[in-house]
Design a protein around this motif. Structure first.
Motif, short mmCIF file in Angstrom:
data_model
loop_
_atom_site.label_atom_id
_atom_site.label_comp_id
_atom_site.label_asym_id
_atom_site.label_seq_id
_atom_site.Cartn_x
_atom_site.Cartn_y
_atom_site.Cartn_z
N UNK A 151 38.90 -45.31 40.81
CA UNK A 151 39.39 -44.91 39.49
C UNK A 151 38.66 -43.66 39.00
N UNK A 152 37.44 -43.45 39.47
CA UNK A 152 36.74 -42.22 39.12
C UNK A 152 37.44 -41.01 39.74
N UNK A 153 38.01 -41.21 40.91
CA UNK A 153 38.70 -40.11 41.59
C UNK A 153 40.11 -39.89 41.05
N UNK A 154 40.80 -40.97 40.71
CA UNK A 154 42.22 -40.86 40.35
C UNK A 154 42.50 -40.85 38.85
N UNK A 155 41.56 -41.30 38.03
CA UNK A 155 41.83 -41.42 36.60
C UNK A 155 42.53 -42.72 36.30
N UNK A 156 42.88 -42.92 35.04
CA UNK A 156 43.53 -44.16 34.61
C UNK A 156 44.69 -43.82 33.68
N UNK A 157 45.75 -44.62 33.77
CA UNK A 157 46.92 -44.44 32.91
C UNK A 157 47.02 -45.61 31.94
N UNK A 158 47.36 -45.28 30.69
CA UNK A 158 47.58 -46.31 29.67
C UNK A 158 48.73 -45.85 28.78
N UNK A 159 49.78 -46.63 28.74
CA UNK A 159 50.97 -46.35 27.91
C UNK A 159 51.52 -44.95 28.19
N UNK A 160 51.56 -44.58 29.47
CA UNK A 160 52.15 -43.31 29.86
C UNK A 160 51.22 -42.11 29.83
N UNK A 164 40.97 -58.27 30.04
CA UNK A 164 40.51 -56.88 29.97
C UNK A 164 41.01 -56.30 28.66
N UNK A 165 40.08 -55.73 27.90
CA UNK A 165 40.42 -55.06 26.65
C UNK A 165 40.75 -53.61 26.98
N UNK A 166 41.87 -53.13 26.46
CA UNK A 166 42.29 -51.74 26.65
C UNK A 166 42.42 -51.13 25.27
N UNK A 167 41.61 -50.14 24.97
CA UNK A 167 41.61 -49.54 23.63
C UNK A 167 41.67 -48.02 23.73
N UNK A 168 42.49 -47.42 22.88
CA UNK A 168 42.63 -45.97 22.82
C UNK A 168 42.12 -45.50 21.47
N UNK A 227 40.59 -40.71 23.91
CA UNK A 227 40.00 -41.43 25.03
C UNK A 227 40.48 -42.86 25.14
N UNK A 228 40.15 -43.48 26.27
CA UNK A 228 40.49 -44.87 26.53
C UNK A 228 39.23 -45.60 26.95
N UNK A 229 39.14 -46.86 26.52
CA UNK A 229 38.01 -47.71 26.84
C UNK A 229 38.57 -49.00 27.43
N UNK A 230 38.16 -49.35 28.63
CA UNK A 230 38.55 -50.61 29.27
C UNK A 230 37.30 -51.44 29.44
N UNK A 231 37.34 -52.69 29.00
CA UNK A 231 36.18 -53.57 29.16
C UNK A 231 36.66 -54.92 29.68
N UNK A 232 36.00 -55.37 30.74
CA UNK A 232 36.36 -56.64 31.39
C UNK A 232 35.53 -57.78 30.80
N UNK A 233 36.21 -58.88 30.49
CA UNK A 233 35.53 -60.10 30.07
C UNK A 233 35.72 -61.12 31.21
#
Length: 126
Positions: A56-65, A96-100, A86-92
């Motif tokens: 994911x560091x190499x490819x990036x991440x997509x969220x809602x397009x 997984x919380x996804x916040x923009x 920005x986007x923040x992903x946190x695993x519980x």
């Protein structure tokens, strides 16, 4: 508290997060803010990001397009940036919380909101 209440009250209601979702590690969206839709492919990529943080560091991440450049990724959190937003992903344990966040909000304002909710959810078994 319902999953939707966590999104509406704890994340978006903080004033530091513009849009958010909670997805289950077993799949599926548990809750999301209005108009914030993660495609099945995006959900799968979010889950995979925690299995292989270097990818994911190499490819990036997509969220809602939107595509975000990955700033940091580890087994707990992934942080991404797209211009001033920005986007923040946190695993519980189970989710997984996804916040923009959107400018003028900055990462140091939004990150503790998401990380603290994750800590709470982990503490109660989720």
């Amino acid at each position: 508290m319902s999953w939707q209440a966590y999104v509406d009250t704890n994340l978006v209601g903080s004033g530091k997060v513009a849009k958010a979702a909670i997805i289950g590690q077993a799949g599926g969206v548990w809750a999301a803010s209005a108009g914030f839709t993660l495609s099945p492919e995006e959900q799968a990529a979010v889950l995979k990001a925690f299995d292989d943080p270097t990818a994911v560091q190499a490819s990036g991440i997509r969220a809602a397009g939107d595509k975000y450049f990955t700033l940091q990724a580890n087994e707990r959190s992934v942080y991404g940036k797209k211009q001033a937003d920005g986007v923040i992903l946190v695993k519980t344990k189970q989710a997984i919380l996804v916040a923009v966040y959107q400018a003028p909000i900055q990462a140091p304002e939004a990150t503790p909101v998401v990380e603290n909710l994750a800590d709470y959810l982990i503490g109660v078994g989720y």
